[in-house]
Scaffold this motif. Structure first.
Motif, PDB file in Angstrom:
ATOM      1  N   CYS A 125       0.832  -1.205   0.000  1.00 50.09           N
ATOM      2  CA  CYS A 125       0.000   0.000   0.000  1.00 50.09           C
ATOM      3  C   CYS A 125       0.869   1.258   0.000  1.00 50.09           C
ATOM      4  O   CYS A 125       0.388   2.350  -0.302  1.00 50.09           O
ATOM      5  N   ALA A 176      -8.467   3.018   5.065  1.00 51.04           N
ATOM      6  CA  ALA A 176      -7.429   3.902   4.534  1.00 51.04           C
ATOM      7  C   ALA A 176      -8.060   5.121   3.855  1.00 51.04           C
ATOM      8  O   ALA A 176      -7.664   6.270   4.111  1.00 51.04           O
ATOM      9  N   CYS A 221      -1.786   2.961   4.501  1.00 54.37           N
ATOM     10  CA  CYS A 221      -2.494   1.748   4.919  1.00 54.37           C
ATOM     11  C   CYS A 221      -3.111   1.986   6.307  1.00 54.37           C
ATOM     12  O   CYS A 221      -2.576   2.744   7.122  1.00 54.37           O
ATOM     13  N   ASP A 222      -4.207   1.291   6.558  1.00 55.19           N
ATOM     14  CA  ASP A 222      -5.175   1.641   7.608  1.00 55.19           C
ATOM     15  C   ASP A 222      -4.629   2.278   8.893  1.00 55.19           C
ATOM     16  O   ASP A 222      -5.078   3.333   9.300  1.00 55.19           O
ATOM     17  N   HIS A 236       1.242  -3.021   7.467  1.00 54.03           N
ATOM     18  CA  HIS A 236       0.254  -3.387   6.436  1.00 54.03           C
ATOM     19  C   HIS A 236      -0.773  -4.334   7.048  1.00 54.03           C
ATOM     20  O   HIS A 236      -0.430  -5.206   7.851  1.00 54.03           O
ATOM     21  N   GLU A 237      -2.012  -4.152   6.635  1.00 50.79           N
ATOM     22  CA  GLU A 237      -3.103  -4.939   7.219  1.00 50.79           C
ATOM     23  C   GLU A 237      -2.898  -6.448   7.106  1.00 50.79           C
ATOM     24  O   GLU A 237      -3.192  -7.191   8.029  1.00 50.79           O
ATOM     25  N   THR A 268      -3.458   2.254  -1.595  1.00 50.76           N
ATOM     26  CA  THR A 268      -4.359   1.747  -0.552  1.00 50.76           C
ATOM     27  C   THR A 268      -5.671   1.246  -1.162  1.00 50.76           C
ATOM     28  O   THR A 268      -5.977   1.539  -2.326  1.00 50.76           O
ATOM     29  N   CYS A 269      -6.449   0.529  -0.382  1.00 49.78           N
ATOM     30  CA  CYS A 269      -7.670  -0.107  -0.885  1.00 49.78           C
ATOM     31  C   CYS A 269      -8.559   0.919  -1.596  1.00 49.78           C
ATOM     32  O   CYS A 269      -8.685   2.067  -1.159  1.00 49.78           O
TER      33      CYS A 269
HETATM   34 FE1  FES Z   1      -3.562  -1.342   2.988  1.00 52.54          FE
HETATM   35 FE2  FES Z   1      -6.262  -1.861   2.545  1.00 52.54          FE
HETATM   36  S1  FES Z   1      -4.647  -3.245   2.987  1.00 52.54           S
HETATM   37  S2  FES Z   1      -5.201   0.017   2.677  1.00 52.54           S
END
Ligand code: FES
Length: 588
Positions: A67, A214, A135-136, A98-99, A207-208
């Motif tokens: 991300c 995010a 990232c989140d 990172h998630e 990012t997502c």
């Molecule tokens: Fe990084 Fe969704 S996994 S923003």
């Protein structure tokens, strides 16, 4: 000429700046500066460069964090902006999270990243800092760190990934990840197709691409005033994103010179603006936890009851997944945050300060009129009439719980059912797909021990539909836990039940077959079991709160707060809160 005059820094003369500040303690400040200059000259710097405002750049690039895959280009652009404005850019590493690469959860590490960010900002000689996250957990961690460090700070995000295409259907992480995985679990698609779609869900770095955590944090940070206007929406791999980075660098120099610190920007009014935006974008439920944590660092408490009142008068206006149909790149093409803020204008504090040194209202004015588009709805024609998130209370959640009503099944939002209980994540994994599981679509799935102390609050509140029901076509059920849910997920899901099971909250004592009643209309979540019976269960089976012998885990378990305090560590929050928001507007 004094060093301050040479650098153009308007701070008082006795307030050291740039490489003169925060000298290492050797008991001889002249020697400390002499040594510092010797080392930095070893890297090829000249005296001229050392006399400029120093702008730190928090670099969170990592091979484990796709991300943040555009970090090198962003740092280059920020540096260019800093130098064009007469400053000296100095990038430095911090933790990156990172998630999908953090175990047990990314939430477990958010506070550690905030400490890292705060202490590196404090320890190193910089007059302002550009924090690059995305990232989140990274953006909240950086804002928390900056709030506590107190020097001028500006947030830059990496930007969203591009969408992909699976057999000509547009897809993006991670609402479509969950949708396709649900189809696979229900035997609607086979192993070959799920492997095919896996190649398309994440089409680039960034990012997502939906309104997950995010994107939510990017939007609320812009509303908070801590990011350049227009900085939230451009995708990661676009020229617009690089230009935002360059302008961010230049703005950081101006902030260093004027001394525009976070306490002048992150005020109660600014947090109210951010909460408005969180509700109006149908944002991630995680946004509440993160904003509570950041506000907490500034001594500002978020009142969940009043947040709910705010939600009742704030419609969801952005038509993005998971509440709607579009993706972040569409939001950018539709005008991004300016388009949204224009619609929300009557509800915002337009006098709130931003990183530019101008108010939110002045920035909106400067952005000019909008244009015709379909992603951001007019205030009078929302995609959902109330804010995306509702706050629930009841004997099951005396400290509150939340539900993302804009992404829930309307039919299930008034529902009473029989509890089907899973004691923890292991129990869930062992039994959820067992054909012998006694469960029907009308039941309520309850998952315990995934709160902050129980399991560092994983995004496991999106309890999967039991396979035998999924195969029969069941798409949604009421689900309740003390955990979190990804901002990319949808369903009738009650989260953040407080206090959590692991510290003896009522959730710990729910048993299979108990009746539970959910009424989003009445903002109520009730366990239809008497207080006396619950007390008897607690006495017969007292909860053993997890603890650890050593290390970060010991720190985490002994100091982490509940969801209503942002899951921050208690010692990182100020001793006393000085403000409570949202303000009660009936008293204005
Ligand atoms: Fe990084 Fe969704 S996994 S923003």
């Amino acid at each position: 000429m004094s060093e301050d005059k040479k650098s153009g820094n308007s701070k008082p003369k006795d307030d050291p700046a740039g490489f003169h500040k925060g000298l290492t303690s050797y008991g001889d400040s002249g020697f400390s500066l002499f040594l510092r200059k010797a080392f930095i000259k070893g890297a090829g710097f000249t005296d001229n460069s050392l006399d400029r405002p120093v702008i730190g750049i928090a670099n969170t690039g990592s091979a484990f964090n796709p991300c943040h895959g555009n970090m090198p280009q962003l740092i280059e652009a920020v540096k260019r902006g800093v130098m064009l404005a007469g400053g000296l850019p100095m990038d430095f590493p911090t933790i990156s999270i990172h998630e999908s690469f953090a175990s047990p959860t990314s939430m477990y590490l958010r506070n550690l990243m905030s400490i890292d960010t705060e202490e590196m900002i404090r320890a190193q000689p910089m007059d302002a800092v550009v924090m690059i996250g995305g990232c989140d957990k990274t953006v909240p961690a950086q804002l928390m760190g900056a709030a506590s460090a107190g020097i001028p700070a500006i947030q830059l995000v990496t930007g969203s990934m591009l969408t992909g295409s699976h057999r000509s259907e547009r897809v993006g992480a991670c609402t479509d990840c969950r949708r396709y995985w649900g189809k696979y679990r229900a035997d609607e698609i086979d192993g070959e197709e799920i492997a095919d779609v896996n190649n398309q869900l994440v089409a680039s770095v960034g990012t997502c691409s939906v309104m997950g955590t995010a994107s939510t944090m990017a939007c609320v940070t812009e509303a908070l005033g801590m990011m350049l206007p227009g900085g939230a929406a451009p995708a990661a791999v676009t020229a617009d994103r690089i230009r935002v980075a360059e302008r961010t660098g230049a703005t950081a120099v101006a902030m260093a010179i004027s001394g525009l610190t976070p306490d002048k920007i992150m005020t109660g009014k600014a947090f109210e603006n951010a909460l408005r935006v969180l509700l109006a974008i149908g944002g991630s439920t995680n946004g509440i936890i993160h904003l509570t944590a950041v506000a907490g660092r500034m001594g500002i408490e978020i009142d969940l009851e009043r947040l709910d009142a705010l939600g009742r008068e704030t419609p969801v206006l952005i038509d993005l997944k998971p509440s709607g149909q579009y993706y972040m790149e569409d939001f950018h093409h539709a005008g991004g945050m300016h388009a949204l803020l224009r619609e929300l204008k009557p509800l915002l504090h337009l006098d709130a300060m931003t990183v530019t040194g101008r108010t939110l209202g002045e920035e909106l004015e400067a952005a000019g009129p909008g244009f015709k588009q379909t992603v951001v709805r007019p205030f009078g024609d929302p995609i959902y009439p109330q804010g995306g998130i509702a706050v629930l209370r009841g004997n099951l959640a005396p400290g509150g719980a939340i539900i993302k009503q804009s992404a829930a099944d309307p039919v299930l939002m008034e529902h009473e059912g029989r509890a089907v209980v899973f004691e923890n994540l292991e129990d869930l994994a062992a039994r959820i797909d067992d054909d012998a599981l006694d469960v029907t679509a009308d039941d309520i799935l309850v998952l315990k021990h995934i709160g902050p102390t129980g399991a560092s609050m994983p995004e496991a509140g999106y309890i999967p539909i039991p396979k035998k029901l999924a195969r029969a076509g069941v798409k949604d059920m009421v689900r309740i836990s003390d955990g979190r849910m990804s901002g990319t997920a949808a369903g009738t899901i009650v989260l953040h039940v407080t206090p959590e099971a692991a510290i003896g909250g009522p959730l710990a004592y729910v048993m299979n077959g108990d009746r539970i009643r959910l009424s989003v209309q009445q903002r109520a979540i009730g366990l239809l079991v008497s207080d006396a019976e619950l007390a008897a269960r607690a006495k017969a089976n007292p909860v053993k709160t997890p603890s650890a012998e050593r290390g970060y885990r010991k720190l985490f378990l002994s100091t982490v707060t509940q969801a209503d305090k942002g899951v921050d560590f208690d010692f990182l929050r100020p001793a006393a809160m000085t403000e409570r928001i949202p303000r009660d507007r009936t008293k204005d």
